[in-house]
Design a protein around this motif. Sequence first.
Motif, short mmCIF file in Angstrom:
data_model
loop_
_atom_site.label_atom_id
_atom_site.label_comp_id
_atom_site.label_asym_id
_atom_site.label_seq_id
_atom_site.Cartn_x
_atom_site.Cartn_y
_atom_site.Cartn_z
N PRO A 161 0.83 -1.21 0.00
CA PRO A 161 0.00 0.00 0.00
C PRO A 161 0.86 1.26 0.00
O PRO A 161 1.90 1.30 0.66
CB PRO A 161 -0.79 -0.11 1.31
CG PRO A 161 -0.74 -1.53 1.69
CD PRO A 161 0.49 -2.12 1.07
N CYS A 193 -3.80 -8.36 1.25
CA CYS A 193 -3.32 -7.13 1.87
C CYS A 193 -3.82 -7.14 3.29
O CYS A 193 -4.95 -7.54 3.55
CB CYS A 193 -3.88 -5.93 1.11
SG CYS A 193 -3.61 -4.37 1.97
N SER A 195 -4.88 -4.90 5.09
CA SER A 195 -6.04 -4.10 5.41
C SER A 195 -7.34 -4.86 5.14
O SER A 195 -8.38 -4.52 5.66
CB SER A 195 -6.02 -2.74 4.70
OG SER A 195 -6.15 -2.90 3.34
N HIS A 283 -8.74 -0.63 -2.65
CA HIS A 283 -9.76 -1.37 -1.89
C HIS A 283 -9.85 -0.79 -0.48
O HIS A 283 -9.04 0.05 -0.10
CB HIS A 283 -9.43 -2.86 -1.87
CG HIS A 283 -8.20 -3.19 -1.09
ND1 HIS A 283 -8.12 -4.23 -0.21
CD2 HIS A 283 -6.98 -2.59 -1.03
CE1 HIS A 283 -6.91 -4.27 0.32
NE2 HIS A 283 -6.20 -3.29 -0.15
N CYS A 287 -7.11 2.07 0.58
CA CYS A 287 -5.86 1.33 0.54
C CYS A 287 -5.46 1.18 -0.92
O CYS A 287 -6.12 0.48 -1.69
CB CYS A 287 -6.01 -0.03 1.22
SG CYS A 287 -4.44 -0.88 1.42
N HIS A 289 -2.75 0.35 -4.02
CA HIS A 289 -1.55 -0.41 -4.39
C HIS A 289 -1.20 -0.11 -5.84
O HIS A 289 -2.09 0.03 -6.67
CB HIS A 289 -1.80 -1.92 -4.31
CG HIS A 289 -2.19 -2.41 -2.96
ND1 HIS A 289 -1.36 -3.17 -2.19
CD2 HIS A 289 -3.34 -2.26 -2.24
CE1 HIS A 289 -1.98 -3.49 -1.05
NE2 HIS A 289 -3.18 -2.94 -1.06
ZN LIG Z 1 -4.46 -2.89 0.58
#
Ligand SMILES: [Zn+2]
Lengths: 381, 356
Positions: A161, A193, A195, A283, A287, A289
Motif C-alpha cells: 500500500p 493485503c 487491510s 480497496h 488502501c 496499491h
Molecule cells: Zn491494501
Amino acid sequence: MASSHPPTSNSNIPDYEYLDVNTKPFHIGSFRNEWLNRLKPSDYSYQRDDDDTFDANFMKEMGVGAETMAELKSICSPDSLRCHPEGQQPDTELVPPEPMLQTLIQRKKRQDHRANQKMSKNRHDLYADELERLIVGRKPESTADIIPEGEIVLTINVYYPITSERINTSRPHMSLLMTGSHSLAELRDAICCVSDLQVCGEFSNTPDLAPDFISKDLFKSSFFFFEGVFYNDMRFPECQDISKTTIEWAKARNYPAFTQAKMEDTRFMDLTIKVGFPYLYCHQGDCEHLVIITDIRLAHKSDCLDKKLYPLLIRKDRLLTQKCTVCHLFIGRWFTTNDQYAPSDPCLFCDKCFRALHYDAAGNKLGEFLAYPYVDQGAFN
Amino acid sequence: MPRFQSVYCDFFYTPLTEDVEQLLARFQQTDSVRYEVFSAVWREMGFSDVFHGVTRVGELKRFCRVTLATALKYFLPPYSYQIRVGGLYLMFAFYHTQLAAPPVKIRVPLRDWAQVQKFLKDSVDSGHMDVLYIYQKLVSIKAIHYTAMPHFLSFQKQRKPKKEPVCADFIGRTTAIQELTSSDMLEELTNIQNQYEKLKQATAEVSSQVNMTHRDLSTRLQKCMSEFLTWQQKTYSGNQKNKKSGDDDEEEEEEEEETPAEASSSRARLLSSIKQKSYKNVQEASKSRRHRQAEAVESSSSGPEHVQEAAQQKKRPVSLRARTTKNLPMTDENITQIWHLSAPDEQAMIRKRSFN
Ligand SMILES: [Zn+2]
Ligand SMILES: [Zn+2]
C-alpha cells in the motif's frame, strides 16, 4: 536498439514508449494473435520432438543427406561447450581460481569482500526456488484443466500500500502469474493485503470474539484503474461503484473522460495496457496499491499447466514481523492502550502473553486497558 | 542484517558485456561463421565457467537472464551477419551451460521476429547449415519464450541509462568500401557510363538538353572511396597493429611485410573473393555439402544492417572519431581495440591480456 525498429503501423506489436521502462499501450488478445499468426503450432506446442523426428525434419526441410546430418549433430553437440575434461568438472559453487573473464574477476572480488561480512541467507530466494520446483511443467489431473497451447501468460507485480511508511516501494509485495483468460476479479481475489484482514473495534472485554469478522467481508468494493478505465468489483450486492465519485469529479473539471467496467466481466485478453507501467488497485476505500504487468508472453511447456493453480504466486516479499514485547518470540496479535501492565503505550503482545497478563484463569479482565486485534504485515509469510 | 543487493538486477552487466565482446571479436577475427570455430573460441576462453560461483538461486537466475539477453542483443541488428551468427551461437551456448534449473529461457520479442526470419532466410540462401541447425535446435528443445518485450519491465530506470555505444567493428560496415574498391564494380560503372555517353551523343536532340549524369561519375566515386579509406585507415590502424602483435596465427604471418594499409586492402580482396566463391558454391555445390564450403564472413545478403549503415554513416563516423581520440589516445603504450568504445579506459590494460 529503438532506432532499429522503424515506427510500425501495427499497434498490436508492443514497442517502447520509454526505452527500457514501459511500452506503448497494446491489446493483449491481438498481441497473442500476432504471435500465433507468425509461429508454427509446433513452436509453442507443449510436445517436444524427439531427436530422430528433429533430424528427419531438418534433413527434409534443408535437403541435407544423412552423412551431413550426422556431421552437424556431432559438431553442434552441447558437448562442444565443455571447458574441462569429462569427469574433472570443477565445483560450480566456487569462482574458479585465477579467472580471466571480467565477470569472474568481479565476482571473485565481491566474494572476497563478502567473506569478511556476515550475510544472512536469503529466504526469498530459497522460497522462490522451492515454489518453482513444485510447479515446473506441472500437469493437471484432468485434461480439461490444462492451459491451452498458445495461451497468454502474464507476470503481475503487486506493491505494498502506498501509505505504508515502512515499506520500500521499489520492492513488490508479490508477483503472480495469470493467464489471458483470467478476469480482473480473479486478480483481486489473489491480492492479499493486511487491510483486508484488519479487525475493527476494541475487544478487551470479549477477546474471543475478535477475529470473527474481517474487513474483506465488510467492505467489498474495490477497483482497478487501467488506461482511463475503472474496473469495479460488482460481484456482490454490497458492492458499490466507488469510482463514481472520481469520474464525476474529473468530468466537472474537464479532465479526459474516464469510463467504467466490471472487473468480473473483464479478462486480461480484453485489456489494452502498457507493459511496465504502474496502474492502480484500490480497496477498503483508501488502501491503494500499484500494480505493474511486467511481462506478457505465450505459455511454455515448463510453465505450470494446471489452470486450477492459477493465479499462481511466484514470489512473495517477506517482511520482518513485529514480535511480542514480552516474549520477543511470537508475532504480535494484540495492541493495547491505557494499559497499566504494559511497558509502553501502545504496546504489542502475542496472544499467549496478552491473555496471561490481562485475564485471570477464568478469563475475567484484570484492570483497565483497551485492546485491539492486530494483524502483522508479515502475517502472510 | 544487511539486505542482499543483487548484482545482476539490470538488463545487462558491463563486465559480462566486455567478456562477450572479447569472445565475439575473436570469432570475428577468424573470418568464419562455422560453429566449430565458435566453440573452439568458447572453450579457449573457458566461457562455461562464467556461471560458476553464484550460490544464491535467485541471483543465479538473474545472471542467466542477463547472459541470454546479452546474447540476444548481438543476434539482432544492427550487427553484421557474422556477429549475429556469434550471437545465435552464444544463445545456444549460454542456454546449455547455464546452471539454473529449470533453465532460464531465451526471450524473443514480437517486434524482432521479422529480423530473425530475415536472418534465417539469409542463412538458407548462403547454405550455412550449422547456423540453421543451431537455431532449429533451440526452437525444438523449447528454449524460447515468445514475449512482448526483451526484458521484464517494472517502471525502473536502468542504473546506467546512457545508451551503450554500439561496437563499431561489429557492424557490417568496415570492409564494405574496401570490397567495393577491389571488386570490378568501378570498371563496370565506367563502361556503362561510356556506353551511355556514346548513345547520348548519337541522339542529337537529347544530348544538348539532358545532363542528369556526371561524366566523371566513376572518378568522383573513386575519389570519395579513397578519401573514406584513408580516414578509416587512420582511425583503425591502431587496431590492426594490435591484432598483429597479439595474434600469432600462422595465416597472419604472410602479411607481416606489408604496411597496414596494404594488409587491410588485401584482406578485403580476400574477403571479396571468398564471398564470390560462396555465391558460386550456393549455385554449384550439392546442397548436402554447402555447410562446409561456405566459409564467407559476410552473408550474401545486403540485409537490413547494410541499409541502416547507409542511413547512419553521416553522423556515426564523426562521433566515432571524436570518441576515439578523446577516450582512447593511441600511443604505443595504450593500443586498444577500437570496438571497445563501450568500456571505460581504465579497463584497457586488462583487456589487452591475451587468454591463451
Ligand atoms: Zn491494501
Ligand atoms: Zn509473547
